[in-house]
Write a protein that holds these residues in place. Sequence first.
Motif, PDB file in Angstrom:
ATOM      1  N   ARG A 183      37.728  47.341  47.591  1.00  0.00           N
ATOM      2  CA  ARG A 183      37.978  48.225  46.645  1.00  0.00           C
ATOM      3  C   ARG A 183      37.652  48.380  45.238  1.00  0.00           C
ATOM      4  O   ARG A 183      36.834  49.067  44.071  1.00  0.00           O
ATOM      5  N   LEU A 184      38.256  47.011  44.270  1.00  0.00           N
ATOM      6  CA  LEU A 184      37.706  46.680  43.119  1.00  0.00           C
ATOM      7  C   LEU A 184      36.245  46.378  43.056  1.00  0.00           C
ATOM      8  O   LEU A 184      35.591  47.084  41.741  1.00  0.00           O
ATOM      9  N   SER A 185      36.016  45.739  43.679  1.00  0.00           N
ATOM     10  CA  SER A 185      34.402  44.981  43.566  1.00  0.00           C
ATOM     11  C   SER A 185      33.486  46.843  43.630  1.00  0.00           C
ATOM     12  O   SER A 185      32.210  46.375  43.356  1.00  0.00           O
ATOM     13  N   LEU A 186      33.487  48.025  44.341  1.00  0.00           N
ATOM     14  CA  LEU A 186      33.023  48.909  44.236  1.00  0.00           C
ATOM     15  C   LEU A 186      33.327  49.712  42.887  1.00  0.00           C
ATOM     16  O   LEU A 186      32.530  50.249  42.919  1.00  0.00           O
ATOM     17  N   LEU A 187      34.053  49.509  42.500  1.00  0.00           N
ATOM     18  CA  LEU A 187      34.744  50.427  41.563  1.00  0.00           C
ATOM     19  C   LEU A 187      34.144  49.445  40.110  1.00  0.00           C
ATOM     20  O   LEU A 187      33.338  50.165  39.804  1.00  0.00           O
ATOM     21  N   GLY A 188      34.131  48.104  40.170  1.00  0.00           N
ATOM     22  CA  GLY A 188      33.065  47.505  39.412  1.00  0.00           C
ATOM     23  C   GLY A 188      31.229  48.009  40.177  1.00  0.00           C
ATOM     24  O   GLY A 188      30.916  47.666  38.695  1.00  0.00           O
ATOM     25  N   PHE A 189      30.985  47.672  40.308  1.00  0.00           N
ATOM     26  CA  PHE A 189      29.332  48.415  41.253  1.00  0.00           C
ATOM     27  C   PHE A 189      29.218  48.743  40.461  1.00  0.00           C
ATOM     28  O   PHE A 189      28.755  49.345  39.096  1.00  0.00           O
ATOM     29  N   ALA A 190      30.350  50.376  40.940  1.00  0.00           N
ATOM     30  CA  ALA A 190      29.904  51.827  40.236  1.00  0.00           C
ATOM     31  C   ALA A 190      30.043  51.952  38.410  1.00  0.00           C
ATOM     32  O   ALA A 190      29.119  52.531  37.639  1.00  0.00           O
ATOM     33  N   TYR A 191      30.847  51.046  37.933  1.00  0.00           N
ATOM     34  CA  TYR A 191      31.465  51.167  36.404  1.00  0.00           C
ATOM     35  C   TYR A 191      29.644  50.617  36.150  1.00  0.00           C
ATOM     36  O   TYR A 191      28.802  51.356  34.839  1.00  0.00           O
ATOM     37  N   THR A 192      29.679  49.921  36.544  1.00  0.00           N
ATOM     38  CA  THR A 192      28.043  48.675  35.084  1.00  0.00           C
ATOM     39  C   THR A 192      27.294  49.567  35.717  1.00  0.00           C
ATOM     40  O   THR A 192      26.176  50.164  34.889  1.00  0.00           O
ATOM     41  N   GLU A 193      26.791  49.895  37.021  1.00  0.00           N
ATOM     42  CA  GLU A 193      25.183  51.228  37.005  1.00  0.00           C
ATOM     43  C   GLU A 193      25.571  52.031  36.314  1.00  0.00           C
ATOM     44  O   GLU A 193      24.379  51.880  35.961  1.00  0.00           O
ATOM     45  N   LEU A 194      26.359  52.259  35.855  1.00  0.00           N
ATOM     46  CA  LEU A 194      25.966  53.977  34.846  1.00  0.00           C
ATOM     47  C   LEU A 194      25.951  53.230  33.577  1.00  0.00           C
ATOM     48  O   LEU A 194      25.640  53.905  32.804  1.00  0.00           O
ATOM     49  N   LEU A 195      26.892  52.059  33.009  1.00  0.00           N
ATOM     50  CA  LEU A 195      27.053  51.985  31.780  1.00  0.00           C
ATOM     51  C   LEU A 195      25.647  50.679  31.286  1.00  0.00           C
ATOM     52  O   LEU A 195      25.201  50.830  30.617  1.00  0.00           O
ATOM     53  N   GLN A 196      24.676  50.271  32.252  1.00  0.00           N
ATOM     54  CA  GLN A 196      23.848  49.788  32.309  1.00  0.00           C
ATOM     55  C   GLN A 196      22.545  50.430  32.109  1.00  0.00           C
ATOM     56  O   GLN A 196      21.271  50.393  31.891  1.00  0.00           O
ATOM     57  N   HIS A 197      22.438  51.837  32.947  1.00  0.00           N
ATOM     58  CA  HIS A 197      21.364  52.835  33.591  1.00  0.00           C
ATOM     59  C   HIS A 197      21.982  54.254  33.049  1.00  0.00           C
ATOM     60  O   HIS A 197      20.704  54.982  32.758  1.00  0.00           O
ATOM     61  N   ASN A 198      22.992  54.574  32.099  1.00  0.00           N
ATOM     62  CA  ASN A 198      22.749  55.993  31.578  1.00  0.00           C
ATOM     63  C   ASN A 198      23.330  55.729  30.568  1.00  0.00           C
ATOM     64  O   ASN A 198      24.752  56.084  30.143  1.00  0.00           O
ATOM     65  N   PRO A 199      22.704  55.822  29.764  1.00  0.00           N
ATOM     66  CA  PRO A 199      23.015  55.781  27.851  1.00  0.00           C
ATOM     67  C   PRO A 199      23.080  56.914  27.000  1.00  0.00           C
ATOM     68  O   PRO A 199      24.274  56.655  26.469  1.00  0.00           O
ATOM     69  N   VAL A 244      51.400  53.571  38.562  1.00  0.00           N
ATOM     70  CA  VAL A 244      51.413  52.205  38.432  1.00  0.00           C
ATOM     71  C   VAL A 244      51.029  51.640  37.081  1.00  0.00           C
ATOM     72  O   VAL A 244      51.153  52.343  35.860  1.00  0.00           O
ATOM     73  N   ASP A 245      52.309  50.683  36.769  1.00  0.00           N
ATOM     74  CA  ASP A 245      52.658  49.941  36.217  1.00  0.00           C
ATOM     75  C   ASP A 245      51.127  49.605  35.216  1.00  0.00           C
ATOM     76  O   ASP A 245      50.325  49.314  35.029  1.00  0.00           O
ATOM     77  N   PRO A 246      51.360  50.121  33.590  1.00  0.00           N
ATOM     78  CA  PRO A 246      50.245  49.966  32.247  1.00  0.00           C
ATOM     79  C   PRO A 246      49.808  48.409  32.091  1.00  0.00           C
ATOM     80  O   PRO A 246      48.604  48.278  32.437  1.00  0.00           O
ATOM     81  N   GLY A 247      50.860  47.440  32.813  1.00  0.00           N
ATOM     82  CA  GLY A 247      50.390  45.669  32.897  1.00  0.00           C
ATOM     83  C   GLY A 247      49.281  45.247  34.087  1.00  0.00           C
ATOM     84  O   GLY A 247      48.283  45.410  33.999  1.00  0.00           O
ATOM     85  N   ARG A 248      49.937  45.956  34.780  1.00  0.00           N
ATOM     86  CA  ARG A 248      49.389  46.181  36.165  1.00  0.00           C
ATOM     87  C   ARG A 248      48.230  47.166  36.150  1.00  0.00           C
ATOM     88  O   ARG A 248      46.055  46.549  36.479  1.00  0.00           O
ATOM     89  N   VAL A 249      48.236  47.869  35.528  1.00  0.00           N
ATOM     90  CA  VAL A 249      46.201  48.432  35.316  1.00  0.00           C
ATOM     91  C   VAL A 249      45.456  48.279  34.209  1.00  0.00           C
ATOM     92  O   VAL A 249      44.561  47.871  34.702  1.00  0.00           O
ATOM     93  N   ALA A 250      46.442  47.172  33.124  1.00  0.00           N
ATOM     94  CA  ALA A 250      45.256  46.428  32.283  1.00  0.00           C
ATOM     95  C   ALA A 250      44.779  45.704  33.799  1.00  0.00           C
ATOM     96  O   ALA A 250      43.614  45.090  33.121  1.00  0.00           O
ATOM     97  N   ASP A 251      45.736  45.043  34.129  1.00  0.00           N
ATOM     98  CA  ASP A 251      45.134  43.859  34.640  1.00  0.00           C
ATOM     99  C   ASP A 251      44.131  44.416  35.730  1.00  0.00           C
ATOM    100  O   ASP A 251      42.853  43.102  36.215  1.00  0.00           O
ATOM    101  N   LEU A 252      44.106  45.058  36.210  1.00  0.00           N
ATOM    102  CA  LEU A 252      42.853  45.793  37.383  1.00  0.00           C
ATOM    103  C   LEU A 252      41.256  46.467  36.627  1.00  0.00           C
ATOM    104  O   LEU A 252      40.249  45.623  37.027  1.00  0.00           O
ATOM    105  N   LEU A 253      41.977  46.791  35.254  1.00  0.00           N
ATOM    106  CA  LEU A 253      40.724  47.510  34.759  1.00  0.00           C
ATOM    107  C   LEU A 253      40.021  45.515  34.300  1.00  0.00           C
ATOM    108  O   LEU A 253      38.474  45.485  34.585  1.00  0.00           O
TER     109      LEU A 253
END
Length: 339
Positions: free
Chosen positions: A183-199, A213-222
């Motif tokens: 799941r995190l790999s797909l979120l990473g792909f989606a975020y990076t795709e939009l970041l790189q190609h949609n200025p 979710v605990d804020p610290g856990r959110v930060a770790d996942l980000l």
Amino acid sequence: MRRQRTGRYRSRRLRAGMLCAVLVQLFVTGCGRDTAEPVVVVPERNAPASGEYLLESSDKYYADLQATLPAVSDPRVRANLERLIRTPVAEWLPHDLDVTAGTIRQDIARGQTSDSIPMFVAYNIPGRDLRGESGGGQAGADSYRQWITGVSEAIGTNPAIVILEPDALAHATEMNDADRAARLSLLGFAYTELLQHNPATAVYLDVGNSTWVDPGRVADLLRIISPGKPVAGISLNVANRRPEAEIRSYATRIEQAYGHQLFVMIDSSVNGAPNTADLVEWCNPQGQRVGTLPSTRFDRDLMIEHAFIKTPGQSDGRCGTSGAPAGEFDRQLLLDQLS
């Protein structure tokens, strides 16, 4: 869409902590914060120029609102309904890529005509909603990558806002290790795709709500989702009912744990009840009310933005006060939200 585990889901130019961060070089020693914190820098991000959110008045949603109007006699409910008819809402993108691409191009064209900015919700990750009331999504990782790539290509260099996968990050904390990694790999792909190609597209990665979710856990996942460059924007409270002050406090605690300032998009669509903090049931709870917006204008310089991301009157599923399937318009549900 589930929103919380405990009972189930303009603002200022710079927050006080943000203003201090750009005025000092080493430590924040006050400015509305309880303790000294390391300085964090305003993140660089892609974003459109400031402008009004697109009001897509030709959508079926607005036709449903107009059709409801003649049956409303209560002056207060009627005034609230008329306000909704003038309020932009986000466009939830369809499952099918061809339909999605056509929807995006149509909204972009209308945005250009009206000098406004379309807001899209990408909600199509495999295993969406952990197969709950809003279950669905793409069949697998490859089809999801193809879908996200198609979304990115359809937006191109045009101004847009994308709310990326409501609930997906929070739900990852409820998965086993292998599924969470996927799941995190797909979120990473989606975020990076939009970041790189949609200025000219502002991306807000959804992180759930303030009870989940605990804020610290959110930060770790980000950090896992975007290890090379800090995530610039997050969305909160999508289709949920948590109060404004609680959401802002939660965003600040995520920033403190993450060590980076974040642009934040808050969904204010259904948190308008005076006792909204007490509405712990997530699915069409009795007593929910349509919220309000401080502005219908996107300002690229603001650290906290508000929008109607969830569509008022749209059911969370066959539960609570609605018998309609998730995502379908329920006229009585709408009238209850406006009363």
